[in-house]
Design an enzyme around this catalytic site. Structure first.
Site: not given
Length: 301
Positions: A173, A216, A281
């Site tokens: 959140e 990740e 990236y």
């Protein structure tokens, strides 16, 4: 036929257009040249030659024009970049119906976007995208699916013929990727089953074409569990005619250390996915920016 012209000193928009027998107004529009006509030395301009054009008549719409020529609205948008994916027309406006050029091949293009993206920017890009992936459905502290306000994005994508892809990550959140939430999902089978059920429900209800999973900052001991989780998702999605993508941080070695790399077993993840997206990236903020290197001296900054 398409030509790429590199601007040299002294050239103007009109001199370049004249040398190719092109319309300077269209040359400017196709290359987003400012109203002043200013060009920079070294700038590249794409020059395309229309095969068929249409002058907009009072009362005509993009839909009626596309139907009259037997092409899709998406094709009409793609052949008229200045429209910006919008429907507004003015009488006398010239639209390209087709170009004198052959396709070099096919490509699949995907774009990520936040729900707060500028709507005009999104509309302009959608006709050129195969897929749009709104970023992102996260995971709550209880292991449930964290919703995303993607209604407007999905509506715009479908209107312009772009297929939406659901994005799942461990974003919280607070907007941070969370290792503990990944561990929660990957180690608790009952909780994982509940989350998978919510994912499938969202995919079907919202009409997504597939799922892109991006976990990740996984520690190495979760690598096998992550691959098992992906296999489970792929089996379920395949039965529904949907696909599974997985996003991976770029690695230079299977032994590369670091939380960004250790939990991603390339071979296992690749076998469990329909396609893999390499997040190149990541190099941009993981390592220093590129800088000057002297070929003669071999010196670098």
């Amino acid at each position: 036929m398409m030509i790429v012209h590199v601007v040299t000193s002294g050239e103007t928009l009109y001199s370049i257009a004249s040398s190719y027998g092109a319309d300077p107004a269209r040359l400017a529009a196709d290359n987003a040249v400012p109203a002043s006509g200013a060009l920079a030395v070294g700038q590249t301009l794409v020059i395309r030659f229309p095969r068929q054009v249409h002058a907009v008549q009072p009362g005509e719409t993009l839909y009626s024009i596309a139907a009259a020529y037997g092409i899709s609205l998406r094709q009409l948008w793609r052949r008229n970049w200045p429209l910006g994916g919008q429907e507004h027309l003015t009488p006398g406006q010239i639209l390209v119906i087709s170009y004198f050029e052959e396709k070099l091949g096919t490509a699949v293009l995907n774009g990520y976007a936040y729900p707060f993206i500028d709507q005009a920017l999104l509309d302009a890009q959608l006709p050129y995208l195969t897929y749009l992936t709104p970023f992102t459905y996260g995971i709550t502290a209880e292991g449930d699916l964290l919703p995303l306000a993607d209604d407007q994005m999905l509506s715009a994508a479908r209107q312009r013929g772009t297929r939406p892809v659901m994005h799942l990550s461990t974003l919280t959140e607070d907007g941070q990727f969370d290792t503990e939430r990944a561990a929660l999902v990957l180690t608790d089978d009952a909780l994982q089953s509940r989350l998978v059920s919510q994912i499938i429900q969202t995919l079907r209800y919202r009409g997504y074409a597939g799922l892109d999973v991006d976990f990740e900052y996984l520690p190495g001991h979760l690598a096998a569990a992550y691959a098992v989780f992906l296999n489970r998702l792929r089996r379920m999605l395949s039965s529904l005619g949907l696909f599974l993508w997985t996003a991976l941080a770029p690695k230079t070695s299977a032994l590369q250390r670091g939380l960004l790399y250790e939990g991603h077993d390339y071979a296992a993840v690749g076998a469990a996915s329909d396609a893999v997206l390499l997040m190149t990236y990541e190099w941009g903020y993981t390592y220093p920016p590129p800088c000057y290197r002297s070929p003669a001296a071999g010196a670098s900054c």
